[in-house]
Design a protein around this motif. Structure first.
Motif, mmCIF file in Angstrom:
data_model
loop_
_atom_site.group_PDB
_atom_site.id
_atom_site.type_symbol
_atom_site.label_atom_id
_atom_site.label_comp_id
_atom_site.label_asym_id
_atom_site.label_seq_id
_atom_site.Cartn_x
_atom_site.Cartn_y
_atom_site.Cartn_z
ATOM 1 N N GLU A 122 11.870 -72.071 17.088
ATOM 2 C CA GLU A 122 11.682 -71.658 15.741
ATOM 3 C C GLU A 122 10.584 -70.962 15.396
ATOM 4 O OE1 GLU A 122 13.248 -74.695 16.898
ATOM 5 O OE2 GLU A 122 11.538 -75.753 16.015
ATOM 6 N N VAL A 123 9.438 -71.241 16.273
ATOM 7 C CA VAL A 123 8.243 -70.371 16.309
ATOM 8 C C VAL A 123 8.470 -69.112 16.869
ATOM 9 C CG1 VAL A 123 5.868 -70.232 16.800
ATOM 10 C CG2 VAL A 123 6.777 -72.594 16.330
ATOM 11 N N LEU A 124 8.991 -69.053 17.911
ATOM 12 C CA LEU A 124 9.410 -68.026 18.772
ATOM 13 C C LEU A 124 10.147 -66.757 18.053
ATOM 14 C CD1 LEU A 124 10.099 -69.481 22.090
ATOM 15 C CD2 LEU A 124 8.084 -68.333 21.468
ATOM 16 N N LEU A 125 11.167 -67.336 17.271
ATOM 17 C CA LEU A 125 11.805 -66.406 16.357
ATOM 18 C C LEU A 125 11.311 -65.768 15.298
ATOM 19 C CD1 LEU A 125 15.598 -68.250 16.419
ATOM 20 C CD2 LEU A 125 15.045 -66.135 17.567
ATOM 21 N N GLU A 126 10.411 -66.858 14.556
ATOM 22 C CA GLU A 126 9.586 -66.095 13.420
ATOM 23 C C GLU A 126 8.800 -65.244 14.022
ATOM 24 O OE1 GLU A 126 6.949 -69.174 11.917
ATOM 25 O OE2 GLU A 126 7.025 -68.280 9.832
ATOM 26 N N ARG A 127 8.100 -65.115 15.235
ATOM 27 C CA ARG A 127 7.149 -64.363 15.733
ATOM 28 C C ARG A 127 7.853 -62.963 16.148
ATOM 29 N NH1 ARG A 127 2.894 -67.425 19.736
ATOM 30 N NH2 ARG A 127 1.849 -68.936 18.168
ATOM 31 N N LEU A 128 9.113 -63.387 16.678
ATOM 32 C CA LEU A 128 9.464 -62.045 17.399
ATOM 33 C C LEU A 128 9.977 -61.020 16.423
ATOM 34 C CD1 LEU A 128 11.607 -63.678 20.451
ATOM 35 C CD2 LEU A 128 9.732 -62.164 20.790
ATOM 36 N N THR A 129 10.822 -61.513 15.288
ATOM 37 C CA THR A 129 11.493 -60.789 14.223
ATOM 38 C C THR A 129 10.165 -60.083 13.545
ATOM 39 O OG1 THR A 129 11.817 -62.782 12.981
ATOM 40 C CG2 THR A 129 13.398 -61.899 14.218
ATOM 41 N N ALA A 130 9.001 -60.584 13.463
ATOM 42 C CA ALA A 130 8.023 -59.951 12.826
ATOM 43 C C ALA A 130 6.991 -59.179 13.775
ATOM 44 C CB ALA A 130 7.173 -60.926 12.045
ATOM 45 N N ARG A 131 7.351 -59.113 14.870
ATOM 46 C CA ARG A 131 6.357 -58.455 15.771
ATOM 47 C C ARG A 131 6.620 -56.787 15.883
ATOM 48 N NH1 ARG A 131 6.646 -59.569 22.258
ATOM 49 N NH2 ARG A 131 9.142 -59.175 22.058
ATOM 50 N N VAL A 132 5.565 -56.050 15.480
ATOM 51 C CA VAL A 132 5.571 -54.812 15.531
ATOM 52 C C VAL A 132 4.544 -54.282 16.454
ATOM 53 C CG1 VAL A 132 6.599 -54.344 13.179
ATOM 54 C CG2 VAL A 132 3.898 -54.671 13.554
ATOM 55 N N LEU A 133 4.738 -52.988 16.975
ATOM 56 C CA LEU A 133 3.681 -52.400 17.813
ATOM 57 C C LEU A 133 3.439 -50.918 17.834
ATOM 58 C CD1 LEU A 133 5.409 -52.424 21.465
ATOM 59 C CD2 LEU A 133 6.483 -53.121 19.392
ATOM 60 N N CYS A 134 2.327 -50.428 18.465
ATOM 61 C CA CYS A 134 2.160 -48.916 18.302
ATOM 62 C C CYS A 134 2.916 -47.951 19.416
ATOM 63 C CB CYS A 134 0.465 -49.019 18.644
ATOM 64 S SG CYS A 134 -0.078 -47.143 18.625
ATOM 65 N N LYS A 135 3.308 -47.281 18.757
ATOM 66 C CA LYS A 135 3.998 -46.322 19.586
ATOM 67 C C LYS A 135 3.387 -45.606 20.523
ATOM 68 C CE LYS A 135 8.312 -44.498 17.880
ATOM 69 N NZ LYS A 135 9.124 -43.876 16.638
ATOM 70 N N LYS A 136 1.986 -45.341 20.205
ATOM 71 C CA LYS A 136 1.301 -44.300 21.147
ATOM 72 C C LYS A 136 0.458 -45.257 22.120
ATOM 73 C CE LYS A 136 -2.388 -41.168 19.890
ATOM 74 N NZ LYS A 136 -3.069 -40.314 18.670
ATOM 75 N N CYS A 137 -0.017 -46.363 21.580
ATOM 76 C CA CYS A 137 -0.857 -47.095 22.865
ATOM 77 C C CYS A 137 -0.235 -48.707 23.180
ATOM 78 C CB CYS A 137 -2.219 -47.488 22.376
ATOM 79 S SG CYS A 137 -2.533 -48.467 20.842
ATOM 80 N N GLY A 138 0.681 -48.933 22.471
ATOM 81 C CA GLY A 138 1.318 -50.181 22.826
ATOM 82 C C GLY A 138 0.707 -51.498 22.208
ATOM 83 N N LYS A 139 -0.399 -51.515 21.480
ATOM 84 C CA LYS A 139 -1.055 -52.568 20.793
ATOM 85 C C LYS A 139 -0.059 -53.382 20.007
ATOM 86 C CE LYS A 139 -4.866 -54.026 18.273
ATOM 87 N NZ LYS A 139 -5.725 -54.552 19.174
ATOM 88 N N VAL A 140 0.145 -54.759 20.327
ATOM 89 C CA VAL A 140 1.026 -55.627 19.560
ATOM 90 C C VAL A 140 0.553 -56.331 18.401
ATOM 91 C CG1 VAL A 140 2.318 -57.740 19.824
ATOM 92 C CG2 VAL A 140 2.272 -55.951 21.838
ATOM 93 N N TYR A 141 1.244 -56.184 17.190
ATOM 94 C CA TYR A 141 0.741 -56.799 15.923
ATOM 95 C C TYR A 141 2.018 -57.661 15.510
ATOM 96 C CZ TYR A 141 -2.618 -52.808 15.632
ATOM 97 O OH TYR A 141 -3.278 -51.987 15.943
#
Ligand code: ADP
Ligand code: ADP
Ligand code: ZN
Length: 217
Positions: A122-141
């Protein structure tokens, strides 16, 4: 200074392996090898390897073992792995783990520890579906837990923020299934080799990092 320097980060998608790698690298000069990042770079470069991998990644399936193991083997042979390395997202199957042993032996290296990042689905799905990242440097938010200051641009490099297509709810569920079927047997495999260290990933990033540092110090 950490004592265990040749590490595998094992755990389900969304557990925070990439995030904690980044935090560790800010403290320790070791080499980060993320097979997911390598594939995304190859896809961006539209290489043959990238085109081949994309078909699997988009479906939430694993890229064939031989392809990934060969790629990691040549990466591990490079000099910058002398100072220590994190294998982030590899191995993901028992055959890959066997291939990893062979590749390590070839380049005269060995593992000091396998860090298992545990978290419930449940935690993983919540985190994955809200994961975004930077197109240029790949930093994960994360849109919920770790948002960039401005939702559209990266804090570090002003690059565009995007969501991975394989982080849709359906594909994330498929990837968790693949994890439970094909990757989770590695927990027992490395436990038997006395290499496994368990870390609770469902706490603040700073606390996860502190637990990791205790284990590898
Ligand atoms: P992995 O590399 O294991 O797939 P990531 O490091 O990409 O996982 O993290 C998955 C998502 O969860 C990202 O959006 C990240 O920002 C977020 N995240 C990572 N660690 C934590 C944490 N301790 N608490 C809340 N969210 C986190
Ligand atoms: P996550 O950390 O969210 O699981 P990654 O960025 O590590 O995602 O991997 C993205 C995708 O790349 C995987 O779903 C899979 O298709 C492919 N991939 C990455 N590492 C491997 C591996 N060791 N074996 C096979 N496929 C891999
Ligand atoms: Zn950036």
């Amino acid at each position: 200074m950490i004592k265990k320097k040749n590490l595998v980060f094992l755990g389900p998608p969304g557990a925070g392996k990439g995030t904690i790698s980044e935090a560790l690298l800010a403290k320790e000069d070791i080499t980060h090898i993320s097979t997911g990042d390598i594939f995304r770079a190859e896809i961006k470069a539209q290489s043959e390897l990238g085109k081949m991998a994309k078909d699997y990644i988009d479906k939430g399936q694993l890229v064939p073992d031989e392809v990934v193991a060969g790629m990691v083997g040549s990466r591990l042979a490079q000099d910058d792995c002398d100072k220590g390395f994190i294998l982030d997202g590899f191995p993901r199957t028992l055959p890959q783990a066997e291939m990893l042993s062979a590749e390590l032996e070839k380049c005269g290296r060995s593992l000091d520890g396998v860090i298992y990042f545990a978290a419930a689905d449940e935690v993983l799905l919540e985190r994955l579906t809200a994961r975004v990242l930077c197109k240029k440097c790949g930093k994960v938010y994360n849109k919920i837990f770790m948002p960039p200051k401005n939702a559209e641009v990266c804090d570090d490099c002003n690059g565009e923020i995007y969501q991975r297509s394989d982080d849709s709810l359906d594909t994330a569920k498929d990837r968790l299934k693949v994890y439970h079927e094909q990757t989770s047997p590695l927990i027992e495999y490395y436990k038997k080799q006395d290499l496994l260290f368990d870390i609770n990933s469902v706490q603040d990033k700073a606390d996860v990092l502190a637990d990791l540092l205790k284990v590898i110090a």
